[in-house]
Design an enzyme around this catalytic site. Structure first.
Site, PDB file in Angstrom:
ATOM      1  N   GLY A 210       0.801  -1.217   0.000  1.00  0.00           N
ATOM      2  CA  GLY A 210       0.000   0.000   0.000  1.00  0.00           C
ATOM      3  C   GLY A 210       0.835   1.268   0.000  1.00  0.00           C
TER       4      GLY A 210
ATOM      5  CG  ASP B 154       0.689   0.746  11.169  1.00  0.00           C
ATOM      6  OD1 ASP B 154      -0.451   0.510  10.716  1.00  0.00           O
ATOM      7  OD2 ASP B 154       1.603   1.230  10.473  1.00  0.00           O
TER       8      ASP B 154
ATOM      9  NE  ARG C  93      -3.766  -4.075   9.386  1.00  0.00           N
ATOM     10  CZ  ARG C  93      -2.602  -3.453   9.217  1.00  0.00           C
ATOM     11  NH1 ARG C  93      -2.385  -2.297   9.817  1.00  0.00           N
ATOM     12  NH2 ARG C  93      -1.676  -3.971   8.436  1.00  0.00           N
TER      13      ARG C  93
ATOM     14  CB  SER D  77      -4.212   7.568   3.981  1.00  0.00           C
ATOM     15  OG  SER D  77      -2.910   7.013   3.971  1.00  0.00           O
TER      16      SER D  77
END
Length: 409
Positions: free
Chosen positions: A69, A292, A323, A144
């Site tokens: 990504g 993360d 996720r 993002s």
């Protein structure tokens, strides 16, 4: 599928961890933009960084970055300014489901020529390299940080520089700061103040040697392992107390909430248990700047049978998998009672369970690695374990060194 079992406790060992994927990919692109004048040491051996290097060296008109990504976003920006070159950039089936419209819109507004080869808003992309002279853009900052970094990196080579205005709530701020600080480190006077990033056109940078710090996201699995162990000590390298990486927040999070002490010496980081630590009734963390490590923290809580509320997780839904859904599915196999929303995960209690959990990875490297520390307490099985190659290819080899038995099922 593999089965993982702990063979020894307490744990004690030393490991060398590969360089940060985030730092490596930024520096690889920066080095390409400035004619490879930098000598980079401890570059990540992750699949993502290898794909990034191959793509930057690729002279054909088709670039396939598979699941990477970061590479998709950074390279979309890079190829948009390669005048006279036309390429198509594609990836895996999952990559074709990951949105990129915000970045494409921003680049096209600047003067790029990017179109969608299949579905509107998603890869693959056809990119015709152009000379870009527009010097300002406004971009949503709640999607993002990689979009913002991609624009910042190529801004160094736009003849009028680039001013980026961030619209809305800024997420993953440490990743943007990492980009700015790496630019500053090589002599580019980039500035990030409030909601504005200013990138000056830079013709040349000085030749120098840079060491990539090891990956703090990878360190998270050892923090989790120590939290789930007793009287254990693991030393990992190469890490620094004044890290550029946002995930270095692990030091404070695991000291306060999980009793893990961090000690730095000569580029190495030693983790050990705090014998005076006691677990709180409910752990509450806002992980807006460190998404993360959310999976690792959630798995640590399950290993300790701790209740928690983790917020700031809105970006987890557009990663290698959703996720939040994946965590709920897999951690419930340990009896955890879990509720998820679009930006949060809570563990509110535990039911009994008896079977050996067979854990799915959803083609997501972090789903495999965040579950591994639970083998210190339970015998577990993990499907498609080699997905770890995306960011940490020697992960299972290192866990064998720590004394875990890993066998194919």
């Amino acid at each position: 599928m593999i089965e993982i079992s702990a063979l020894q406790s307490p744990l004690k060992n030393q490991l060398a961890i590969t360089g940060s994927k985030s730092e490596s990919n930024r520096l690889l692109l920066l080095n390409k933009l400035f004619n490879q004048v930098l000598t980079l040491e401890n570059v990540s051996n992750s699949e993502d960084s290898q794909l990034m290097q191959k793509a930057l060296a690729n002279e054909t008109d088709l670039i396939d970055i598979h699941h990477a990504g970061t590479a998709m976003r950074f390279l979309t920006a890079y190829f948009s300014i390669q005048e006279g070159r036309t390429i198509t950039i594609t990836g895996s089936a999952r990559m074709k489901q990951r949105p990129i419209k915000v970045l494409v819109d921003a680049l096209n507004q600047l003067g790029a020529e990017i179109t969608y080869a299949e579905n509107e808003g998603f890869p693959p992309l056809k990119i015709v390299g152009k000379k870009i002279t527009t010097n300002s853009i406004t971009i949503p900052s709640n999607i993002s940080s990689q979009y913002i970094t991609a624009l910042s990196l190529i801004g160094t080579k736009l003849e009028n520089g680039l001013t980026i205005t961030l619209d809305g709530k800024i997420i993953s701020v440490p990743y943007i700061q990492m980009t700015i600080e790496l630019l500053n480190r090589v002599g580019i006077k980039a500035i990030f103040e409030e909601n504005t990033i200013t990138i000056p056109f830079t013709e040349n940078i000085q030749s120098e040697k840079l060491q990539v710090e090891s990956d703090w996201s990878s360190a998270s699995y050892y923090y989790s392992l120590i939290a789930l162990s007793k009287e254990s000590e693991i030393t990992i390298s190469t890490y620094f107390e004044n890290s550029l990486q946002g995930d270095s927040a692990l030091q404070n999070i695991y000291a306060e909430h999980f009793g893990v002490i961090s000690t730095f010496k000569d580029g190495s980081l030693t983790l050990k248990n705090n014998p005076a630590f006691s677990l709180e009734n409910r752990i509450e963390l806002d992980l807006i700047n460190t998404p993360d490590i959310a999976q690792t923290i959630a798995a640590t809580c399950v290993g300790l049978k701790a209740k928690c509320l983790l917020t700031g997780l809105e970006t987890l839904k557009i990663k290698e998998t959703d996720r939040l859904v994946a965590l709920k599915n897999e951690l419930e196999k340990f009896g955890a009672i879990i509720t998820i929303t679009d930006d949060s995960l809570s563990i509110d209690g535990y039911n009994a369970y008896t079977t050996v959990p067979k854990l799915e990875t959803y083609n997501d490297h972090r789903m495999a690695m965040c579950m591994a520390p639970l083998a210190q307490i339970y015998s577990i099985r993990i499907n498609n374990e080699m997905v770890v190659e995306k960011s940490y290819p020697t992960f299972w080899e290192d866990w064998t060194k720590l004394g875990f038995e890993i066998k194919a099922i």
